[in-house]
Structures are given as C-alpha cells and as structure tokens.
Design a protein around this motif. Structure first.
Motif, PDB file in Angstrom:
ATOM      1  N   GLU A   1      -5.790   2.673  -7.838  1.00  0.00           N
ATOM      2  CA  GLU A   1      -5.022   3.032  -9.035  1.00  0.00           C
ATOM      3  C   GLU A   1      -5.542   4.336  -9.629  1.00  0.00           C
ATOM      4  O   GLU A   1      -4.756   5.194 -10.050  1.00  0.00           O
ATOM      5  CB  GLU A   1      -5.096   1.909 -10.065  1.00  0.00           C
TER       6      GLU A   1
ATOM      7  N   LEU B   1       0.826  -1.198   0.000  1.00  0.00           N
ATOM      8  CA  LEU B   1       0.000   0.000   0.000  1.00  0.00           C
ATOM      9  C   LEU B   1       0.865   1.254   0.000  1.00  0.00           C
ATOM     10  O   LEU B   1       1.931   1.289   0.636  1.00  0.00           O
ATOM     11  CB  LEU B   1      -0.891   0.016   1.236  1.00  0.00           C
ATOM     12  N   PRO B   2       0.417   2.312  -0.699  1.00  0.00           N
ATOM     13  CA  PRO B   2       1.129   3.591  -0.638  1.00  0.00           C
ATOM     14  C   PRO B   2       1.178   4.115   0.794  1.00  0.00           C
ATOM     15  O   PRO B   2       0.251   3.916   1.583  1.00  0.00           O
ATOM     16  CB  PRO B   2       0.287   4.500  -1.538  1.00  0.00           C
ATOM     17  N   ALA B   3       2.255   4.821   1.113  1.00  0.00           N
ATOM     18  CA  ALA B   3       2.449   5.300   2.481  1.00  0.00           C
ATOM     19  C   ALA B   3       1.408   6.330   2.892  1.00  0.00           C
ATOM     20  O   ALA B   3       1.160   6.523   4.085  1.00  0.00           O
ATOM     21  CB  ALA B   3       3.855   5.893   2.619  1.00  0.00           C
ATOM     22  N   TYR B   4       0.781   6.992   1.914  1.00  0.00           N
ATOM     23  CA  TYR B   4      -0.164   8.047   2.272  1.00  0.00           C
ATOM     24  C   TYR B   4      -1.531   7.510   2.697  1.00  0.00           C
ATOM     25  O   TYR B   4      -2.396   8.278   3.105  1.00  0.00           O
ATOM     26  CB  TYR B   4      -0.336   9.056   1.133  1.00  0.00           C
TER      27      TYR B   4
ATOM     28  N   GLN C   1      -6.155  13.091  -2.897  1.00  0.00           N
ATOM     29  CA  GLN C   1      -5.687  11.724  -3.131  1.00  0.00           C
ATOM     30  C   GLN C   1      -5.539  10.965  -1.812  1.00  0.00           C
ATOM     31  O   GLN C   1      -5.997   9.819  -1.678  1.00  0.00           O
ATOM     32  CB  GLN C   1      -4.337  11.776  -3.853  1.00  0.00           C
ATOM     33  N   GLU C   2      -4.937  11.602  -0.833  1.00  0.00           N
ATOM     34  CA  GLU C   2      -4.677  10.953   0.451  1.00  0.00           C
ATOM     35  C   GLU C   2      -5.984  10.597   1.169  1.00  0.00           C
ATOM     36  O   GLU C   2      -6.145   9.481   1.672  1.00  0.00           O
ATOM     37  CB  GLU C   2      -3.834  11.880   1.319  1.00  0.00           C
TER      38      GLU C   2
ATOM     39  N   ASP D   1      -4.574   7.192  -7.370  1.00  0.00           N
ATOM     40  CA  ASP D   1      -3.146   7.483  -7.495  1.00  0.00           C
ATOM     41  C   ASP D   1      -2.864   8.406  -8.674  1.00  0.00           C
ATOM     42  O   ASP D   1      -1.871   9.134  -8.674  1.00  0.00           O
ATOM     43  CB  ASP D   1      -2.368   6.165  -7.651  1.00  0.00           C
TER      44      ASP D   1
ATOM     45  N   GLU E   1      -2.988  16.523  -3.862  1.00  0.00           N
ATOM     46  CA  GLU E   1      -2.338  15.455  -3.104  1.00  0.00           C
ATOM     47  C   GLU E   1      -3.156  15.102  -1.866  1.00  0.00           C
ATOM     48  O   GLU E   1      -3.237  13.935  -1.476  1.00  0.00           O
ATOM     49  CB  GLU E   1      -0.929  15.882  -2.698  1.00  0.00           C
TER      50      GLU E   1
END
Length: 286
Positions: free
Chosen positions: A143, A2-5, A100-101, A146, A97
C-alpha cells in the motif's frame, strides 16, 4: 488481487543466516535442517530422533550420540527507495513508477520466500510515511509503495540515504538500494561503508532518454528536479556526444565503485524484467 506491475523473482543469499526463525536459507542455528553440522551427546541435545548408532558404538565414553544439523533460517530483506526529486524524471515513463515496480516486486518475492521485509524511503531525509519495520506482512508495504506515484515534489535531494543505516538490523541482511544514483560519489561511498554489514544490491534506474535521445541540433531545456532549476542549452552533435560520453563514463565508474564493495550493480532502463533479476542472483550471489 495483486497489481499487474508486481513481477516476482527468485533470489538467494551467499551466507548462512543467523536468525533463530526457520526459513528457506542455510542457517547457523542447529535444528531440523538437512546440512550436517556434527555430533554431540544425547545429554547435550536430547533429541532421540537424531540418534547416530554408528558413532554411539564408537564412542569410548559410551555416550549415546546424536547428529546435529544446521536449521534453514530466514533472512531480513530491505527495499531502500530513493524518493528524491530526480525520480520525477519522465522519459517513456516516470522513474518513480519504476521505483514502485521494483520495490513491490521485491516485497512480494520476499513474502514468497517466507523472509521478513522492510521498506525504507528517503529523499533529503528518511521519510517516516514510507518506513515499515521488518515483518512477514507485506500488504501494508505494498500500500505504501503504491503511493509512490503520488509523490510530485521538486527540489528534494537524496542525502537521506546517510540516515538509513540505523533502520537496518544487526543481523546480516539483503539490501536492495533502488535509485538512479545521480548523487555525488562521496555520498555513495559513505553510504556503502555504513551498509558494510549487509549484502547490497544496487538497482540503478536509468532512462536512455536522459542522454541518448537529446536534440541533435537546436535549443533544449534541461531541468534539474532536485533543485527545480532549468538551463537552456544549444545542442549540436558535439554537445550531444559529450552528454552520452559523460553518462557512459559514469556508468563505468559506478560499476567500479560498487564492485569495490563486492556489490555488482543491476542496471534497469525503462522496463523491469523479473528474469533478469533472477539471473543477477544466479550470476553474482551463488
């Protein structure tokens, strides 16, 4: 991986879900839950595992009685994302951003709760490339989310929010509306009326640099990303104070507007904190 955010949080709903699919929320359907609903005869609900001996002995018609329970059910959850040009604003970081988070954290939290998730992105119109129907599969949604930071267009408004309602299901759901809400109040009111079937969580993304870190004295350029136009302003302390007062007044007006729809706003400035979102649900939606 998983992305860190992605920062998962806990949420709950203040109503009984109507879905027939088993989940983790109190539901309206009868089934194998823990909330007692009542009794009925074994003929009407042939499940001997739920036999109620005491009520059977008391039944004047000598019918075998079984207990009924409400089944825990799923609920639909939506991330409605403002992808208009005002999201291009960059202070300490781009608002896009932060969109997105928050959206990714919603999607992952929904998967952890075994609910169904839908993504709906819009600017002047609902954007087909950023619309995914309700599903248990969040990988495709992550996806698409992102890809938010690759959106760089200017001159795009946010009137597409008025096209979102048909993408929501008839069953009551939880709608995270993620935006800076720099749009006319009439548009917000119209959208909230269109979402009246659902519980809306307005996630308001503001950057303090938008209004608190303005020049105290001298020339400054203000860019409106939704029109692409800029304006040069001679700043002095009185002008700066008017900007700050205008933002504070708008915040108070937004709070009053959303509270009128029983949808308290959640303000985020710069950093999304999962614990704060969990606390929001504990405070307002229990």
């Amino acid at each position: 991986m998983l992305p860190a955010y992605i920062k998962p949080f806990s949420y709950q709903i203040p109503w009984k879900a109507s879905s027939v699919h088993a989940g983790d929320h109190q539901g309206m359907q009868r089934g194998l839950g823990v909330e007692y609903k009542g009794n009925t005869s074994l003929l009407d609900y042939p499940d001997p595992r739920r036999m109620d001996l005491r009520q059977t002995l008391r039944d004047p018609y000598e019918q075998v009685q079984v207990r009924l329970f409400h089944q825990d059910s799923i609920t639909p959850v939506y991330a409605v994302c403002d992808l208009s040009s005002s999201m291009q604003y960059k202070g300490a970081r781009r608002k896009m951003e932060l969109v997105q988070e928050v959206a990714a954290s919603v999607a992952y939290s929904v998967s952890e709760e075994n609910d169904v998730f839908s993504l709906i992105g819009y600017d002047q119109h609902v954007l087909d490339d950023y619309v995914l129907p309700l599903s248990y599969q969040v990988h495709e949604a992550l996806e698409r989310i992102d890809a938010f930071t690759r959106i760089e267009t200017l001159g795009r408004g946010s009137t597409g929010i008025l096209e979102v309602a048909p993408f929501l299901s008839q069953n009551r759901g939880l709608v995270f509306w993620i935006s800076d809400f720099h749009m006319p109040f009439d548009t917000i009111i119209q959208a909230m009326n269109m979402f009246s079937r659902h519980q809306v969580v307005p996630v308001v993304l503001w950057e303090e640099e938008e209004y608190r870190r303005l020049p105290r004295f001298g020339l400054g350029t203000m860019l409106d990303p939704e029109t692409g136009r800029d304006r040069t302003i001679f700043f002095r302390e009185s002008v700066r104070a008017k900007f700050i007062a205008a933002f504070e007044q708008r915040r108070a007006a937004l709070e009053d507007l959303f509270l009128a729809f029983e949808s308290p706003p959640h303000f985020i400035s710069g950093v999304f904190e999962a614990e704060a979102m969990t606390h929001y649900f504990e405070k307002y939606l229990t």
